[in-house]
Design a protein around this motif. Structure first.
Motif: not given
Length: 84
Positions: A5-6, A25-28, A55-56, A71-74
């Motif tokens: 999620t963005i 995506a794989e990267t920012l 992810d904080g 996976e599942g990151g923010t």
């Protein structure tokens, strides 16, 4: 490819027209390229001034192509703001 999620804050939220949306995506760098494609115009300009948390953790001066997404990151998109 990771999915997560963005989240947009303040001016980025207004420019995107949404508070959050998914990424794949794989990267920012890849995630932000997709954002620019989906939201041409004001959000592209706002992103130039933003800082990012993945992810904080602050991205800081790291190259966006070196920041791996989980996976599942923010990803938090934080425009500059004033305040105390």
């Amino acid at each position: 490819m990771a999915a997560g999620t963005i989240r947009y804050w303040a001016a980025a939220k207004a420019a995107a027209g949404t508070a959050e949306e998914p990424y794949a995506a794989e990267t920012l760098a890849e995630a932000l390229a997709a954002v620019r494609e989906r939201h041409p115009g004001e959000l592209v300009r706002v992103l130039r001034r933003c800082s990012f948390l993945v992810d904080g953790d602050p991205v800081g001066a790291r190259g966006h192509e070196t920041v791996r997404l989980a996976e599942g990151g923010t990803v938090e998109v934080l425009p500059p703001f004033a305040g105390g």
